[in-house]
Write a protein that holds these residues in place. Structure first.
Motif, PDB file in Angstrom:
ATOM      1  N   GLU A   1       9.977  -9.116  10.824  1.00 35.92           N
ATOM      2  CA  GLU A   1      11.260  -8.909  10.162  1.00 35.92           C
ATOM      3  C   GLU A   1      11.948 -10.249   9.941  1.00 35.92           C
ATOM      4  OE1 GLU A   1      12.634  -6.243   8.951  1.00 35.92           O
ATOM      5  OE2 GLU A   1      10.940  -4.966   9.530  1.00 35.92           O
ATOM      6  N   ILE A   2      12.297 -10.530   8.693  1.00 35.59           N
ATOM      7  CA  ILE A   2      13.003 -11.756   8.355  1.00 35.59           C
ATOM      8  C   ILE A   2      14.077 -11.426   7.325  1.00 35.59           C
ATOM      9  CG2 ILE A   2      11.222 -12.301   6.636  1.00 35.59           C
ATOM     10  CD1 ILE A   2      11.893 -15.262   7.047  1.00 35.59           C
ATOM     11  N   SER A   3      15.273 -11.859   7.606  1.00 40.52           N
ATOM     12  CA  SER A   3      16.393 -11.575   6.703  1.00 40.52           C
ATOM     13  C   SER A   3      17.092 -12.883   6.365  1.00 40.52           C
ATOM     14  CB  SER A   3      17.372 -10.601   7.372  1.00 40.52           C
ATOM     15  OG  SER A   3      18.467 -10.348   6.531  1.00 40.52           O
ATOM     16  N   LEU A   4      16.628 -13.497   5.284  1.00 40.92           N
ATOM     17  CA  LEU A   4      17.212 -14.767   4.867  1.00 40.92           C
ATOM     18  C   LEU A   4      18.485 -14.573   4.060  1.00 40.92           C
ATOM     19  CD1 LEU A   4      13.966 -16.660   3.777  1.00 40.92           C
ATOM     20  CD2 LEU A   4      15.275 -17.000   5.865  1.00 40.92           C
ATOM     21  N   GLY A   5      18.580 -13.436   3.388  1.00 33.80           N
ATOM     22  CA  GLY A   5      19.725 -13.215   2.516  1.00 33.80           C
ATOM     23  C   GLY A   5      19.607 -14.008   1.232  1.00 33.80           C
ATOM     24  N   ASP A   6      20.518 -13.784   0.342  1.00 31.65           N
ATOM     25  CA  ASP A   6      20.487 -14.479  -0.940  1.00 31.65           C
ATOM     26  C   ASP A   6      20.626 -15.994  -0.773  1.00 31.65           C
ATOM     27  OD1 ASP A   6      20.133 -12.136  -2.247  1.00 31.65           O
ATOM     28  OD2 ASP A   6      22.207 -11.930  -2.926  1.00 31.65           O
ATOM     29  N   PHE A   7      21.574 -16.415   0.064  1.00 30.69           N
ATOM     30  CA  PHE A   7      21.812 -17.850   0.228  1.00 30.69           C
ATOM     31  C   PHE A   7      20.603 -18.542   0.848  1.00 30.69           C
ATOM     32  CE2 PHE A   7      23.240 -21.453   2.822  1.00 30.69           C
ATOM     33  CZ  PHE A   7      23.799 -22.243   1.830  1.00 30.69           C
ATOM     34  N   GLY A   8      20.005 -17.921   1.878  1.00 29.06           N
ATOM     35  CA  GLY A   8      18.838 -18.515   2.528  1.00 29.06           C
ATOM     36  C   GLY A   8      17.663 -18.646   1.578  1.00 29.06           C
TER      37      GLY A   8
END
Length: 315
Positions: free
Chosen positions: A73-80
């Motif tokens: 599970e990896i959640s970088l988001g839009d900015f990341g």
């Protein structure tokens, strides 16, 4: 988890770890040279930028690709996603610029003093640092365009206008915008590769002529055993390795760009190929470069000069 995902994850992990360690050790080596008072060559200054670009390319692509390959599970988001993708593209572009500047600088340096490039030998070292920093700024501005189209991981499989990179997604730009952006990125890359070919051909020709001249006058010393020759051969090896991996990377990246929904194998293969040169180049440099001997010489020189300084000091 499928066996193919595990295999791809292991490849990404090995490539990222080995490449990061190699580039970090080389960067540390240059820092030690600097702090011990060694005279740093202009080629070393260029190679420091190459090491930084390699680290950006490996870490900003290799780490998230490894995590995605292992289905973690990896959640970088839009900015990341925007930040990682932009830094990866900047690092990749700076690798091309650095190799171009390195080959052109060396080609001009080893030209005979009576050649038409003799005047540039004195001028070009003054603009090395300026050229590198200007290139960083230019590619940062160009790749800001990526921020408009990169998004976080999209789980909705019905979205057909998104490209899945495993850890992030990208929105398809329209044909006109995409073509302009590709041309904007391709032109400087093509220019740099063309200059690399010219500089490499010039270096090979100069070395060949000098070898023939030395054989003709029957001298035991030759350019081959000189520091200039060793540095030139190292740069030629580096350039040939870069061009080989860069050509393969362009082929795979073009396929990923053209195909609307590329499969995971094509995306992962393109990412692995793009990380080969950043992972291999520091070991090529460490096996060929003789800076370690310069470090040892500088340490001995500094040690021998300290008693002399104390001896000259007034009582």
């Amino acid at each position: 988890m499928a066996a193919s995902d595990v295999a791809v994850g292991i490849i990404f992990l090995a490539q990222t770890v080995v490449g990061a360690l190699g580039n970090s050790s080389l960067l540390l080596h240059y820092l030690v040279l600097y702090f011990t008072g060694c005279r740093v060559r202009h080629t070393d200054l260029i190679l420091q930028h190459l090491v930084v670009a390699n680290l950006l390319t490996l870490l900003c692509r290799g780490v998230p690709q490894t995590v995605a390959a292992f289905n973690l599970e990896i959640s970088l988001g839009d900015f990341g996603c925007k930040l990682l993708f932009c830094l990866h593209r900047v690092g990749r572009a700076m690798s091309i610029v650095t190799m171009c500047l390195l080959s052109v600088f060396q080609a001009i340096t080893i030209n005979p003093n009576e050649s038409r490039w003799a005047g540039l030998k004195v001028k070009i070292p003054k603009y090395v640092g300026f050229s590198m920093y200007l290139s960083w700024i230019m590619y940062l501005l160009i790749n800001i365009f990526n921020l408009m189209y990169m998004t976080g991981k999209w789980n909705n499989t019905t979205m057909t206008d998104l490209k899945d990179f495993g850890y992030c997604s990208a929105v398809h730009p329209d044909l006109t915008t995409g073509s302009l952006f590709v041309a904007l990125l391709t032109f400087p890359d093509a220019l740099c590769v063309g200059l690399m070919f010219w500089a490499s051909s010039s270096m090979v020709l100069i070395l060949h002529r000098h070898k023939q001249r030395m054989q003709h006058i029957h001298k035991t010393s030759s350019l081959r055993s000189s520091p200039e020759s060793r540095a030139t051969q190292t740069i030629l090896l580096l350039v040939s390795t870069f061009v080989s991996f860069y050509t393969l990377s362009c082929v795979f990246q073009s396929c990923v760009t053209v195909i609307n929904n590329p499969n995971w194998l094509l995306v992962n293969t393109a990412a692995i190929v793009s990380g080969c040169f950043p992972a291999v180049s520091p070991f090529l440099l460490m096996s060929q470069d003789s800076s370690a001997s310069r470090l040892s010489f500088a340490w001995k020189q500094n040690s021998s000069q300290r008693p002399n300084r104390r001896k000259r000091s007034p009582p």
